[in-house]
Structures are given as C-alpha cells and as structure tokens.
Motif scaffolding. Structure first.
Motif, mmCIF file in Angstrom:
data_model
loop_
_atom_site.group_PDB
_atom_site.id
_atom_site.type_symbol
_atom_site.label_atom_id
_atom_site.label_comp_id
_atom_site.label_asym_id
_atom_site.label_seq_id
_atom_site.Cartn_x
_atom_site.Cartn_y
_atom_site.Cartn_z
ATOM 1 N N SER A 12 55.528 -4.380 -86.318
ATOM 2 C CA SER A 12 56.858 -4.536 -87.041
ATOM 3 C C SER A 12 56.841 -3.035 -87.879
ATOM 4 C CB SER A 12 56.651 -5.670 -87.973
ATOM 5 O OG SER A 12 55.370 -5.412 -88.888
ATOM 6 N N SER A 13 55.967 -2.781 -88.300
ATOM 7 C CA SER A 13 56.074 -1.407 -89.182
ATOM 8 C C SER A 13 56.331 -0.113 -88.037
ATOM 9 C CB SER A 13 54.689 -1.091 -90.087
ATOM 10 O OG SER A 13 53.570 -0.881 -89.192
ATOM 11 N N TRP A 14 55.955 -0.273 -87.059
ATOM 12 C CA TRP A 14 56.491 0.880 -85.997
ATOM 13 C C TRP A 14 57.836 0.717 -85.650
ATOM 14 C CZ3 TRP A 14 53.371 5.045 -86.200
ATOM 15 C CH2 TRP A 14 52.061 4.771 -86.111
ATOM 16 N N PHE A 15 58.300 -0.466 -85.528
ATOM 17 C CA PHE A 15 59.686 -0.638 -85.143
ATOM 18 C C PHE A 15 60.396 -0.355 -86.156
ATOM 19 C CE2 PHE A 15 58.010 -3.994 -81.973
ATOM 20 C CZ PHE A 15 58.140 -3.259 -81.079
ATOM 21 N N VAL A 62 60.469 1.827 -88.514
ATOM 22 C CA VAL A 62 60.591 3.323 -88.414
ATOM 23 C C VAL A 62 61.405 3.970 -87.229
ATOM 24 C CG1 VAL A 62 58.758 3.763 -89.738
ATOM 25 C CG2 VAL A 62 58.522 4.178 -87.437
ATOM 26 N N ASP A 63 61.731 2.992 -86.329
ATOM 27 C CA ASP A 63 62.533 3.595 -85.115
ATOM 28 C C ASP A 63 64.025 3.440 -85.421
ATOM 29 O OD1 ASP A 63 63.007 4.728 -82.487
ATOM 30 O OD2 ASP A 63 62.618 2.590 -81.635
ATOM 31 N N VAL A 64 64.633 4.190 -86.237
ATOM 32 C CA VAL A 64 65.915 3.831 -86.717
ATOM 33 C C VAL A 64 66.815 5.195 -86.083
ATOM 34 C CG1 VAL A 64 67.368 3.938 -88.578
ATOM 35 C CG2 VAL A 64 65.447 2.575 -88.774
ATOM 36 N N ASP A 65 67.787 5.050 -85.288
ATOM 37 C CA ASP A 65 68.573 6.154 -84.946
ATOM 38 C C ASP A 65 69.607 6.603 -85.860
ATOM 39 O OD1 ASP A 65 71.634 6.727 -83.547
ATOM 40 O OD2 ASP A 65 69.865 7.224 -82.406
ATOM 41 N N HIS A 66 69.183 7.934 -86.256
ATOM 42 C CA HIS A 66 70.066 8.451 -87.272
ATOM 43 C C HIS A 66 71.624 8.276 -87.378
ATOM 44 C CE1 HIS A 66 70.166 11.215 -90.696
ATOM 45 N NE2 HIS A 66 71.211 12.095 -90.001
#
Length: 67
Positions: free
Chosen positions: A50-53, A55-59
């Motif tokens: 969950s913590s890896w997902f 941070v995968d936020v599209d700018h």
C-alpha cells in the motif's frame, strides 16, 4: 518539468529531517509545480504494498484535481 527551468547540480537532496529542491530560475510565464507524497507503514510491511501505491500519483492528475 519545463525545459527552460534551471535546475541546480545535485538539485534534490534528502536528509533524515529535510528534503531540498534546488531551482536556479524559472522564466516569466512558466508554471512550476512540485508535489510530494509521503507514505509509511508503522512497521515493516512484507505482504501489502500500500505505501508503494500511495506514492505512484500522476502529477497532472493531481493538478487537475486541485483546479
């Protein structure tokens, strides 16, 4: 990032208590936006990413949500 924005050598520095982004210059009428996402687990999580997902936020998607 826009190609005319000046970035310092070693522009991003991470220390245990700080994050520094060195921007040398931004031309007039050029938009600059940075976003930071912090995610953590209270203990080492070996089975759930969950913590890896997080941070995968599209700018661009984030900018669109904020407008």
């Amino acid at each position: 990032m826009h190609r005319d924005i000046g970035i310092e050598a070693n522009a991003i520095q991470y220390q245990c208590d700080a994050l520094t982004v060195g921007i040398a210059f931004v031309p007039k009428h050029v938009e600059l936006s940075l976003h930071f996402v912090v995610a953590w687990n209270p203990k080492p999580e070996r089975t759930h990413p969950s913590s890896w997902f997080a941070v995968d936020v599209d700018h661009q998607k984030l900018i669109d949500l904020l407008r």
